[in-house]
Design an enzyme around this catalytic site. Structure first.
Site, mmCIF file in Angstrom:
data_model
loop_
_atom_site.group_PDB
_atom_site.id
_atom_site.type_symbol
_atom_site.label_atom_id
_atom_site.label_comp_id
_atom_site.label_asym_id
_atom_site.label_seq_id
_atom_site.Cartn_x
_atom_site.Cartn_y
_atom_site.Cartn_z
ATOM 1 N N GLY A 14 0.832 -1.209 0.000
ATOM 2 C CA GLY A 14 0.000 0.000 0.000
ATOM 3 C C GLY A 14 0.862 1.253 0.000
ATOM 4 O O GLY A 14 1.894 1.290 0.654
ATOM 5 N N ASP A 112 6.285 -4.805 6.025
ATOM 6 C CA ASP A 112 6.712 -6.133 6.472
ATOM 7 C C ASP A 112 6.352 -7.222 5.446
ATOM 8 O O ASP A 112 7.158 -8.100 5.153
ATOM 9 C CB ASP A 112 6.133 -6.467 7.858
ATOM 10 N N GLY A 113 5.164 -7.126 4.851
ATOM 11 C CA GLY A 113 4.735 -8.134 3.868
ATOM 12 C C GLY A 113 5.630 -8.131 2.647
ATOM 13 O O GLY A 113 6.085 -9.191 2.181
ATOM 14 N N ASP A 137 1.020 1.836 8.822
ATOM 15 C CA ASP A 137 0.703 0.965 9.970
ATOM 16 C C ASP A 137 1.839 0.960 11.009
ATOM 17 O O ASP A 137 1.625 0.577 12.159
ATOM 18 C CB ASP A 137 0.465 -0.479 9.498
ATOM 19 N N MET A 179 -6.994 3.443 10.030
ATOM 20 C CA MET A 179 -6.397 2.211 9.475
ATOM 21 C C MET A 179 -5.348 1.621 10.416
ATOM 22 O O MET A 179 -5.214 2.057 11.551
ATOM 23 C CB MET A 179 -5.795 2.505 8.110
ATOM 24 N N GLY A 180 -4.593 0.661 9.934
ATOM 25 C CA GLY A 180 -3.519 0.063 10.731
ATOM 26 C C GLY A 180 -3.498 -1.456 10.706
ATOM 27 O O GLY A 180 -2.623 -2.074 11.294
ATOM 28 N N ARG A 181 -4.513 -2.055 10.074
ATOM 29 C CA ARG A 181 -4.677 -3.514 10.068
ATOM 30 C C ARG A 181 -4.598 -4.075 11.491
ATOM 31 O O ARG A 181 -5.307 -3.609 12.352
ATOM 32 C CB ARG A 181 -3.680 -4.190 9.113
ATOM 33 N N ARG A 284 -3.416 7.779 3.660
ATOM 34 C CA ARG A 284 -2.214 7.367 2.924
ATOM 35 C C ARG A 284 -1.690 8.472 2.013
ATOM 36 O O ARG A 284 -0.703 8.274 1.303
ATOM 37 C CB ARG A 284 -2.547 6.116 2.097
HETATM 38 O O1 F6P Z 1 -1.143 -1.606 5.107
HETATM 39 C C1 F6P Z 1 -1.541 -0.322 4.807
HETATM 40 C C2 F6P Z 1 -3.050 -0.228 4.728
HETATM 41 O O2 F6P Z 1 -3.385 1.121 4.449
HETATM 42 C C3 F6P Z 1 -3.792 -0.727 5.963
HETATM 43 O O3 F6P Z 1 -3.762 0.184 7.023
HETATM 44 C C4 F6P Z 1 -5.159 -0.975 5.374
HETATM 45 O O4 F6P Z 1 -5.888 -1.947 6.090
HETATM 46 C C5 F6P Z 1 -4.828 -1.500 4.006
HETATM 47 O O5 F6P Z 1 -3.540 -1.021 3.667
HETATM 48 C C6 F6P Z 1 -5.813 -1.081 2.955
HETATM 49 O O6 F6P Z 1 -5.461 -1.692 1.770
HETATM 50 P P1 F6P Z 1 -6.117 -1.369 0.372
HETATM 51 O O7 F6P Z 1 -5.373 -0.192 -0.186
HETATM 52 O O8 F6P Z 1 -5.890 -2.600 -0.404
HETATM 53 O O9 F6P Z 1 -7.552 -1.037 0.603
#
Ligand code: F6P
Length: 359
Positions: A14, A112-113, A137, A179-181, A284
């Site tokens: 992301g 991290d991913g 995050d 956000m933050g997962r 973001r």
């Molecule tokens: O990992 C960053 C992040 O913004 C998380 O906080 C959020 O859950 C996720 O990515 C959202 O992902 P996408 O852009 O696929 O909706």
């Protein structure tokens, strides 16, 4: 002896504010070493898919343009979108791509991913890898900060400030979903900075009664409004996830817990009116704050320095106010950094009387 002639740079996962400042720093430092830089488009896909997608980057792409000051990714990124049959297959394509592009090293800007994926993919190739951590995050291991986090905290805090003002006019409790997962860093930092009354994070269990008790205390003290910050990764009181949306690779897309809390709290307590604001992907974007740009500049320069010194499989980190490096396999092994429930931020929240769950 340093054999590097050409490096690749890519953004993976992301996006967040500060990515272009990192790319710019890498290009500037690499050009000073006389290296050619290929900016790889769309994360690792620019390498693994054919025709390869990249452009040659020079300082002109950045120093003569506003790009380093803008969010988004100049190169494009890929969030959990690896359309792969197996890691083995994609690693083979990665090794072939690296060879065809003539890359001696790759700077991977990711969370991290992404560090995990690229570190595994690169095992079958001789290309050197250096990672630069970025994510709103802030859950990348070993480094204290990843690029993009502080800008997101600033955005959330400013939003909380604004919500507090409208809450005052209307006798309301404002629920702000951030956000933050699975990590509560973004929620906790912005709740502390924004002086929230309640902060719910995935690392700490909570009860609806606990939240209501806090709201009653506020009311009893004569205040007519309240601010609740909730991390998207928390579950319902019963431990269920609210969202059933899935991304391209079948992982849960988070979001919706704020609405659940709103309806559950208002069923049992209505001395406040409740409203929900989900900050979403605005977190973001925005203009990267100074500290993210400082990280971007120092991380970019350090990544090039490491490669010039012949280092491989490293990730640059920020620790105790210094920039240094950690081993990439160690970073991958450490997994995701969650909030330390015994740490200084949780302690401060408790000491200040914020309801942060049942601990
Ligand atoms: O990992 C960053 C992040 O913004 C998380 O906080 C959020 O859950 C996720 O990515 C959202 O992902 P996408 O852009 O696929 O909706």
């Amino acid at each position: 002896m340093n054999q590097i002639k050409r490096i690749g740079v890519l953004t993976s996962g992301g996006d967040c504010a500060g990515l272009n400042a990192i790319i710019s720093a890498v290009v500037e430092a690499a050009e000073k070493k006389g290296w050619e830089v290929y900016g790889i488009n769309d994360g690792t896909e620019g390498i693994t898919e054919k025709p390869h997608r990249y452009e040659v980057l020079t300082v002109k792409n950045f120093s003569d343009t506003p790009w380093p000051r803008l969010s988004g990714s100049y190169l494009g990124s890929l969030n959990k979108g690896l359309r792969i049959e197996s890691l083995e297959d994609v690693s083979k394509r990665f090794a072939i791509g690296v060879k065809e592009l003539g890359l001696d090293a790759i700077v991977v800007i990711g969370g991290d991913g992404s560090m995990n994926i690229v570190s595994n993919m690169s095992k079958g190739s001789l290309v050197k890898i250096v990672g630069i951590p970025k994510t709103i995050d802030n859950d990348t291991p070993i480094t204290e900060f990843s690029v993009g986090f502080q800008t997101a905290v600033q955005y959330c805090t400013t939003s909380i400030d604004s919500l507090e003002l409208t809450a005052r006019s209307h006798n309301r409790a404002m629920i702000t979903e951030v956000m933050g997962r699975d990590a509560g860093h973004l929620a906790l930092h912005s709740a502390l900075a924004g002086k929230a009354d309640v902060c719910l994070i995935p690392e700490i269990p909570y009860t609806i009664d606990g939240i209501i008790k806090k709201l009653k205390e506020i009311k009893a003290r004569g205040r007519n409004h309240a601010v609740i910050v909730v991390s998207e990764g928390i579950r319902t009181e019963n431990g269920d996830m609210v969202s059933s949306n899935k991304n391209m690779v079948g992982e849960a897309v988070y979001g919706g817990i704020g609405q659940y809390l709103c309806s559950e709290i208002s069923k049992r307590y209505n001395d406040f009116q409740f409203r929900v604001t989900t900050l979403g992907h605005l977190q973001r974007s925005g203009v990267p704050v100074a500290f993210d740009r400082l990280l971007a500049a120092t991380f970019g320069a350090k990544a090039v320095e490491l490669l010039a010194a012949g280092e491989d499989n490293k990730m640059v980190i920020w620790k105790d106010g210094e920039v240094s490096a950690a081993s990439l396999p160690e970073v991958v092994k450490a997994g995701t950094t969650l909030v330390d429930t015994e740490g200084k931020y949780v302690k401060a929240a408790k000491d200040l009387g914020m309801y942060i769950g049942e601990i």
